[in-house]
Design a protein around this motif. Sequence first.
Motif, PDB file in Angstrom:
ATOM      1  N   GLU A  57      28.796  10.545 -41.889  1.00  0.00           N
ATOM      2  CA  GLU A  57      28.199  10.411 -40.560  1.00  0.00           C
ATOM      3  C   GLU A  57      26.781  10.953 -40.552  1.00  0.00           C
ATOM      4  O   GLU A  57      25.883  10.378 -39.925  1.00  0.00           O
ATOM      5  N   ILE A  58      26.553  12.070 -41.253  1.00  0.00           N
ATOM      6  CA  ILE A  58      25.200  12.638 -41.296  1.00  0.00           C
ATOM      7  C   ILE A  58      24.255  11.695 -42.027  1.00  0.00           C
ATOM      8  O   ILE A  58      23.106  11.471 -41.614  1.00  0.00           O
ATOM      9  N   SER A  59      24.745  11.104 -43.120  1.00  0.00           N
ATOM     10  CA  SER A  59      23.891  10.179 -43.880  1.00  0.00           C
ATOM     11  C   SER A  59      23.606   8.910 -43.100  1.00  0.00           C
ATOM     12  O   SER A  59      22.540   8.285 -43.266  1.00  0.00           O
ATOM     13  N   ALA A  60      24.563   8.487 -42.238  1.00  0.00           N
ATOM     14  CA  ALA A  60      24.394   7.241 -41.488  1.00  0.00           C
ATOM     15  C   ALA A  60      23.464   7.390 -40.304  1.00  0.00           C
ATOM     16  O   ALA A  60      23.102   6.379 -39.675  1.00  0.00           O
ATOM     17  N   LEU A  61      23.089   8.612 -39.948  1.00  0.00           N
ATOM     18  CA  LEU A  61      22.187   8.788 -38.820  1.00  0.00           C
ATOM     19  C   LEU A  61      20.833   8.187 -39.152  1.00  0.00           C
ATOM     20  O   LEU A  61      20.332   8.316 -40.285  1.00  0.00           O
ATOM     21  N   PRO A  62      20.177   7.511 -38.206  1.00  0.00           N
ATOM     22  CA  PRO A  62      18.843   6.939 -38.460  1.00  0.00           C
ATOM     23  C   PRO A  62      17.820   8.028 -38.728  1.00  0.00           C
ATOM     24  O   PRO A  62      18.062   9.216 -38.510  1.00  0.00           O
ATOM     25  N   ALA A  63      16.685   7.622 -39.217  1.00  0.00           N
ATOM     26  CA  ALA A  63      15.643   8.593 -39.579  1.00  0.00           C
ATOM     27  C   ALA A  63      15.260   9.491 -38.417  1.00  0.00           C
ATOM     28  O   ALA A  63      15.274  10.715 -38.528  1.00  0.00           O
ATOM     29  N   PRO A  64      14.896   8.921 -37.258  1.00  0.00           N
ATOM     30  CA  PRO A  64      14.612   9.822 -36.111  1.00  0.00           C
ATOM     31  C   PRO A  64      15.920  10.238 -35.446  1.00  0.00           C
ATOM     32  O   PRO A  64      16.207   9.871 -34.302  1.00  0.00           O
TER      33      PRO A  64
END
Length: 679
Positions: A57-64
Amino acid sequence: MLKTSRILSVSLPAFLRSSLLAACLALAPWLTAQDALQDDFSKRPEIEKRLAAVRAEISALPAPADAALHERLQQLEALCQFHLSATDVAAKAQGERQKATQATAAWRGFPQPPPHSVLLRDEILETLATLANSQRTGEVQLRIFSAEIETARDKLQGHQQAERRFMEIAAITDTLAAGLTAEHSAKLEQVASRIAAESIARVTLRHKAQQAELDMIRSKSELAGLKLKALEGKTVFPQSDLDTIHQRIAAERTEALNVLVATSQHLQTPNPLLAWKIEFLDLEKSFWDIRFGALAKKDSTTRKAALASLAECKSRVDDWTEIAQLRLAGGSGGATEIDSAQLREGLLRVSQMQRRIGFTIADLEGGHLQTPALDRIVSGARSLMDTELYLAEETDILDGRKISTYRAITPAKLARLALILTVGWLLLRFLSNRVRRIISGKANIPPTTAELAAKCAFAIGLALLVVYGMNTARIPLTIFAFLGGALAIGVGFGTQTLLKNFISGIILIFERPFKIGDSVEIEGVTGNIRSIGMRASVIKHGNGIDTLIPNSTLLENKVTNWNLSDSLLRHSITVGVDYGSHTREVSRALLAAADEHGLVLKNPAPEIRFEDFAEKARIFRLLFWFDTTKTNRDTLASDLRFVIDKAFAEAGIQFHPDVPIRVELSHKTAPLSHKPTEP
C-alpha cells in the motif's frame, strides 16, 4: 469508486443515489478493512502477510502522496514489525517456562551428601531475592499491558465508529468535493482501526509472554525453595571456604591499592571509588571473620556479640548503598567526577554484601545451620520434655455459654511442678514447726492449741503451694476432674460481675458520655464525676462524700448528665402570690430580680410565665440561664430567693403561705441519652 459516485450523482434521484452509494461503499474496498480485522493475529505467517500488504500500500501511493495517510501506513508497518518481534519473545518465554517446570519436577536433591557449604545457601537466597524482584516487576508489567489493551480497544471502537460515520457522509453528500473529503477521512480512520487492532494483538501477545515469564519465575522460585528447604540444618562454614574468601579479598585489595597508587602519581585527585573499594574489602573481610566465628562457637554470648557487630556492618553498607543510589540518580554531586559505570558496578557489589549480611543475621537468629552433636542431643531432650502427654480441658461460663480451652500436660511441666512441690513441702515443714515452737513458748497456751495452729498453717500453706505450683507450671486445676468442674464454674460466676464492670469501664472511656467534673444524677445520688476507673467511677457529693458507682450501673440505668453537650443550664423558680397582687408588678419584680443577679445570663433572656390560677394563689414561673463553670446551682438558687424576697417586699407583693417557692433545673437542648426531660 469515485467514478461510480460521479455517475450516480448525475443520473439518479437523490434518495436512490444515496441508497446505492451506501451499498457500494459497504461492499467495496471497506470489506478489505473488515476482513483484516478478522485475521488470526497470533500467528507469524499472518503477521508477515499483513506487513507485506502494508508495504504494498505504501509503494502504491502516488508520488505526491497524502502525508497523513502515508504517516499512518508507516506507523502500521512499524507496528507489524514489533508484532513479529513479540512472537519471538512469546516463543522464548514459553520455552523458558517449560524448561523451568521440567527442572522443578526433575529435581531430586543435591548430588553431594550433607553437610553443604553456607555459601551454597547464600547463592540460593540471592536467587530467591532476584526472582522475587523479577516477579514484582512482571506483575506490574502485566497490569500495564492490561491497561494498554483496554486503551487500544477503546481506540479501535472509536475509529470504527468514525469510519462508519464518514462512510455515511460520503454516501449522502451532494457535492463531489465533500464526498472526496469524507472518503479520505474514512480511509484514514480505516488505517487507524487497523493500527488499533494490530496494537491489541501485539500487546495481548506480550501479555501472554509476560504471563509465561511469571510462570517460569514461579517455577524457578519453587525449585529454589525446594533446595533451600533441603539445606535447612545441613549447612556449615568450613575453614577452607574462609581461606578461599581471604585469598580473593587479599588479591582484590592488592590490585586496587596498586591502581590507586599508580593513578595518584598522574592525577592530582585520586579516584575515590578505589579508596572506597579498599575500605569495602576491609569491611567484607571483617564480615566473613565475624560470621565464621559466630557459626563455629555456637554459644549465645558469641552470637549476641556477632549480631551487634553485624548490625554495625549493615548500617555502614546501607549508607554506602544510599550514597551510590543518590549519585547515580543525580550525578556525582562532588568536586571529583565519578564514572557512572564503575559506580553502578560497585553498587551491585555493595547490594550483594547487604543481602549476605541479612542472610547471616537471619541464620544467627533462626538457627538454620547444622548444629553440633551436643546441641542435637539437647534439642532432642527438649523435644521429649515438650511432648504432650494429656490435653486438659478448661471450661468457663461466659454469658450463659460454655467455652472450652485445652492445655497440654508435658513432662517438663510435671517436672517443674514436682520441683516446686518438693521445695515448698520442705519450706512448709520448717515454717509449721517454727509456728508450733513460737505458740508453745507463750504462757497459758496448751500444746494442743499450738499443734492445731501448726497443722492449720501447714494445710493452708500446702493448698496455696499446690495452686501456686500448678499455676507456675501452667497445669490447669481441671486435670482433677472431680474438682475442676466446680472450680471452673465458681471462677466463671465469680468473675462475671468483675468482667462486666471492666468492659463497661472501657466503653465509658471510649464513648465518653461523662467527663471529669460533669454534674450527674443517678438513682437519687447527685454530684460531680471525680474519676472514671476501669471497674467503678467516683462521684463526689456537695458535702465532700465520695460514692463509688459500678460502671455497669452507669450504662444500664437512667443517668442525668447536666453537662453532656455544654455548660449552660436553665433554672426554673415557681412562686405563688395572693390574688390581690398585681400581675404586671409580679412579672416586673421577678425580671428585676433576675437582671440584678450578675450570674444570670442575658442571652438567652429570662422569661416570666403565668402558670396557673390556684385555689388560693396565682402561680408565676421565672425561667433563666446560667453557666455551670462560673457558679453553683444551689448557691445561685439561694441568692435568687433572697433577691426575690427583697423585690416582692419593696413592691408590696405578698407570697401566699401555702405555695412555697420551687426551684427546678433543666438543660437548654432537647432530651437525649443521659439528659433530663424539661421541667
